[in-house]
Motif scaffolding. Structure first.
Motif, PDB file in Angstrom:
ATOM      1  N   ASP A  98     -13.518   2.009 -14.172  1.00 58.07           N
ATOM      2  CA  ASP A  98     -14.485   0.733 -14.436  1.00 58.07           C
ATOM      3  C   ASP A  98     -13.611  -0.629 -14.060  1.00 58.07           C
ATOM      4  N   LYS A  99     -14.031  -1.171 -13.063  1.00 52.76           N
ATOM      5  CA  LYS A  99     -13.105  -2.411 -12.642  1.00 52.76           C
ATOM      6  C   LYS A  99     -13.488  -3.498 -13.418  1.00 52.76           C
ATOM      7  N   SER A 100     -14.570  -3.695 -14.393  1.00 53.80           N
ATOM      8  CA  SER A 100     -14.802  -4.930 -14.935  1.00 53.80           C
ATOM      9  C   SER A 100     -13.706  -5.500 -15.593  1.00 53.80           C
ATOM     10  N   GLY A 101     -13.453  -6.508 -15.844  1.00 56.89           N
ATOM     11  CA  GLY A 101     -12.370  -7.285 -16.664  1.00 56.89           C
ATOM     12  C   GLY A 101     -11.001  -7.707 -15.710  1.00 56.89           C
ATOM     13  N   VAL A 102      -9.863  -7.722 -16.349  1.00 59.49           N
ATOM     14  CA  VAL A 102      -8.785  -7.873 -15.537  1.00 59.49           C
ATOM     15  C   VAL A 102      -7.872  -6.747 -15.510  1.00 59.49           C
ATOM     16  N   MET A 103      -6.889  -6.751 -14.332  1.00 59.28           N
ATOM     17  CA  MET A 103      -5.909  -5.641 -14.323  1.00 59.28           C
ATOM     18  C   MET A 103      -4.942  -5.988 -13.100  1.00 59.28           C
ATOM     19  N   LEU A 104      -3.742  -5.324 -13.306  1.00 58.99           N
ATOM     20  CA  LEU A 104      -2.708  -5.344 -12.116  1.00 58.99           C
ATOM     21  C   LEU A 104      -2.752  -3.919 -11.571  1.00 58.99           C
ATOM     22  N   LEU A 105      -2.671  -4.087 -10.332  1.00 57.40           N
ATOM     23  CA  LEU A 105      -2.314  -2.958  -9.686  1.00 57.40           C
ATOM     24  C   LEU A 105      -0.938  -3.214  -8.974  1.00 57.40           C
ATOM     25  N   GLU A 106       0.022  -2.341  -9.205  1.00 56.97           N
ATOM     26  CA  GLU A 106       1.236  -2.335  -8.525  1.00 56.97           C
ATOM     27  C   GLU A 106       1.538  -1.283  -7.747  1.00 56.97           C
ATOM     28  N   PHE A 107       1.568  -1.423  -6.232  1.00 56.77           N
ATOM     29  CA  PHE A 107       1.965  -0.462  -5.288  1.00 56.77           C
ATOM     30  C   PHE A 107       3.525  -0.370  -5.248  1.00 56.77           C
ATOM     31  N   TYR A 108       4.073   0.818  -5.275  1.00 58.09           N
ATOM     32  CA  TYR A 108       5.401   0.901  -5.295  1.00 58.09           C
ATOM     33  C   TYR A 108       5.737   2.511  -4.642  1.00 58.09           C
ATOM     34  N   PRO A 143       7.529  -3.503  -3.142  1.00 51.68           N
ATOM     35  CA  PRO A 143       6.392  -3.506  -4.095  1.00 51.68           C
ATOM     36  C   PRO A 143       5.375  -4.312  -3.839  1.00 51.68           C
ATOM     37  N   THR A 144       4.056  -4.263  -3.914  1.00 49.26           N
ATOM     38  CA  THR A 144       3.125  -5.444  -3.838  1.00 49.26           C
ATOM     39  C   THR A 144       2.233  -5.085  -5.325  1.00 49.26           C
ATOM     40  N   MET A 145       1.844  -6.334  -5.666  1.00 45.91           N
ATOM     41  CA  MET A 145       1.141  -6.680  -6.752  1.00 45.91           C
ATOM     42  C   MET A 145      -0.031  -7.088  -6.571  1.00 45.91           C
ATOM     43  N   LEU A 146      -1.406  -6.422  -7.181  1.00 44.20           N
ATOM     44  CA  LEU A 146      -2.547  -7.123  -6.898  1.00 44.20           C
ATOM     45  C   LEU A 146      -3.100  -7.413  -8.228  1.00 44.20           C
ATOM     46  N   PHE A 147      -3.484  -8.683  -8.557  1.00 42.81           N
ATOM     47  CA  PHE A 147      -4.055  -8.959  -9.863  1.00 42.81           C
ATOM     48  C   PHE A 147      -5.559  -9.184  -9.600  1.00 42.81           C
ATOM     49  N   MET A 148      -6.347  -8.350 -10.174  1.00 39.94           N
ATOM     50  CA  MET A 148      -7.598  -8.023 -10.135  1.00 39.94           C
ATOM     51  C   MET A 148      -8.471  -8.743 -11.176  1.00 39.94           C
ATOM     52  N   LYS A 149      -9.765  -9.189 -10.765  1.00 39.51           N
ATOM     53  CA  LYS A 149     -10.861  -9.659 -11.585  1.00 39.51           C
ATOM     54  C   LYS A 149     -12.043  -9.087 -11.341  1.00 39.51           C
ATOM     55  N   ASP A 150     -12.699  -8.119 -12.000  1.00 40.19           N
ATOM     56  CA  ASP A 150     -13.883  -7.509 -12.100  1.00 40.19           C
ATOM     57  C   ASP A 150     -13.851  -6.958 -10.396  1.00 40.19           C
ATOM     58  N   GLY A 151     -12.963  -6.207 -10.290  1.00 42.61           N
ATOM     59  CA  GLY A 151     -12.811  -5.541  -8.928  1.00 42.61           C
ATOM     60  C   GLY A 151     -12.349  -6.263  -7.683  1.00 42.61           C
TER      61      GLY A 151
END
Length: 104
Positions: free
Chosen positions: A14-24, A71-79
């Protein structure tokens, strides 16, 4: 909550809301240093989900998200990507982005 996920898990979540994706990458020194920073941030924001994704093992997701390095960080909101930080970042810069994302 820091959790390592793969492409299939990302696609199913579920991609609703906020999250951080960190590619490493496991062989990346700056990625290892960033892991300590993210652990501290996780303690400060326990309700903010942080997901780590192995750059080398998730080619399709990496390409879909346009990630070129680590590293790359993607700050996500609702996908959707709200902000991107590339390379090793200092804790205050990451905290600023988490707070901004949570305030929206």
């Amino acid at each position: 909550m820091i959790k390592e996920i793969n492409t299939e898990e990302y696609d199913a979540m579920d991609k609703s809301g906020v999250m951080l994706l960190e590619f490493y990458s496991k062989s990346c020194g700056p990625c290892k240093m960033l892991a300590f920073v993210l652990k501290a941030i996780d303690g400060m924001f326990p309700d903010f989900p942080i997901y780590t994704i192995d750059f080398d093992e998730n080619e399709e997701l990496k390409e879909r998200q346009g990630v070129k390095g680590f590293p790359t960080m993607l700050f996500m909101k609702d996908g959707e990507e709200a902000k991107r930080l590339e390379g090793l970042q200092q804790k205050p810069a990451i905290i600023k982005e988490v707070e901004a994302l949570m305030a929206v």
